[in-house]
Design a protein around this motif. Structure first.
Motif, PDB file in Angstrom:
ATOM      1  N   GLY A   1       6.744 -10.709  -0.132  1.00 53.16           N
ATOM      2  CA  GLY A   1       5.438 -10.075  -0.247  1.00 53.16           C
ATOM      3  C   GLY A   1       5.147  -9.586  -1.651  1.00 53.16           C
ATOM      4  N   VAL A   2       6.146  -9.003  -2.294  1.00 52.25           N
ATOM      5  CA  VAL A   2       5.974  -8.529  -3.666  1.00 52.25           C
ATOM      6  C   VAL A   2       5.740  -9.715  -4.593  1.00 52.25           C
ATOM      7  CG1 VAL A   2       7.066  -7.336  -5.603  1.00 52.25           C
ATOM      8  CG2 VAL A   2       7.306  -6.421  -3.285  1.00 52.25           C
TER       9      VAL A   2
ATOM     10  N   CYS B   1       5.220   0.164   3.253  1.00 48.37           N
ATOM     11  CA  CYS B   1       4.053   1.014   3.008  1.00 48.37           C
ATOM     12  C   CYS B   1       3.738   1.093   1.517  1.00 48.37           C
ATOM     13  CB  CYS B   1       4.277   2.413   3.582  1.00 48.37           C
ATOM     14  SG  CYS B   1       4.322   2.441   5.386  1.00 48.37           S
ATOM     15  N   TRP B   2       4.775   1.090   0.691  1.00 46.80           N
ATOM     16  CA  TRP B   2       4.575   1.108  -0.758  1.00 46.80           C
ATOM     17  C   TRP B   2       3.866  -0.172  -1.195  1.00 46.80           C
ATOM     18  CZ3 TRP B   2       9.149   1.379  -4.799  1.00 46.80           C
ATOM     19  CH2 TRP B   2       8.629   1.619  -6.080  1.00 46.80           C
ATOM     20  N   LEU B   3       4.315  -1.312  -0.689  1.00 49.15           N
ATOM     21  CA  LEU B   3       3.627  -2.571  -0.998  1.00 49.15           C
ATOM     22  C   LEU B   3       2.184  -2.500  -0.529  1.00 49.15           C
ATOM     23  CD1 LEU B   3       3.420  -5.505  -1.934  1.00 49.15           C
ATOM     24  CD2 LEU B   3       4.455  -6.190   0.267  1.00 49.15           C
ATOM     25  N   HIS B   4       1.977  -2.017   0.661  1.00 50.42           N
ATOM     26  CA  HIS B   4       0.632  -1.903   1.226  1.00 50.42           C
ATOM     27  C   HIS B   4      -0.248  -1.029   0.324  1.00 50.42           C
ATOM     28  CE1 HIS B   4      -1.264  -2.237   5.489  1.00 50.42           C
ATOM     29  NE2 HIS B   4      -2.155  -2.454   4.565  1.00 50.42           N
TER      30      HIS B   4
ATOM     31  N   LEU C   1       4.728  -3.051  -8.899  1.00 49.15           N
ATOM     32  CA  LEU C   1       5.296  -4.088  -8.042  1.00 49.15           C
ATOM     33  C   LEU C   1       6.677  -4.509  -8.528  1.00 49.15           C
ATOM     34  CD1 LEU C   1       2.067  -6.185  -7.459  1.00 49.15           C
ATOM     35  CD2 LEU C   1       3.368  -4.973  -5.689  1.00 49.15           C
ATOM     36  N   ARG C   2       6.858  -4.602  -9.846  1.00 46.32           N
ATOM     37  CA  ARG C   2       8.170  -4.943 -10.382  1.00 46.32           C
ATOM     38  C   ARG C   2       9.183  -3.838 -10.098  1.00 46.32           C
ATOM     39  NH1 ARG C   2       4.755  -7.778 -13.665  1.00 46.32           N
ATOM     40  NH2 ARG C   2       4.305  -6.090 -15.106  1.00 46.32           N
ATOM     41  N   ALA C   3       8.745  -2.578 -10.143  1.00 48.55           N
ATOM     42  CA  ALA C   3       9.626  -1.442  -9.798  1.00 48.55           C
ATOM     43  C   ALA C   3      10.024  -1.517  -8.323  1.00 48.55           C
ATOM     44  CB  ALA C   3       8.946  -0.119 -10.111  1.00 48.55           C
TER      45      ALA C   3
END
Length: 81
Positions: free
Chosen positions: A10-11, A36-39, A73-75
């Protein structure tokens, strides 16, 4: 059941501009803080700060912590390694 490999995918999709594909993966687990962070990142990219902030709360993170979503996103990806 959603897993780490799904989240990594997903990332990667998000980093490559596939918002819809990444969003479908982010929705697989609404209780996992990393999903949730990705969301949250995806809704930040979309320009929906209110929805994004909702997901940041569920992720235990802050909307303001990153100004660039690519860096964020990289983090996230690095935290999964």
């Amino acid at each position: 059941m959603a897993g780490s490999d799904d989240l990594k995918r997903g990332v990667e999709l998000a980093l490559n501009g596939d918002w819809e594909g990444a969003h479908a993966i982010a929705q697989q687990s609404e209780s996992d803080p990393d999903f949730c962070w990705l969301h949250a990142c995806l809704h930040k990219i979309e320009g929906d700060p209110n929805n994004s902030r909702y997901w940041y709360v569920k992720a235990g993170r802050r909307f303001e912590d990153f100004s660039e979503t690519g860096d964020e996103l990289r983090a996230l990806l690095a935290s999964l390694a």
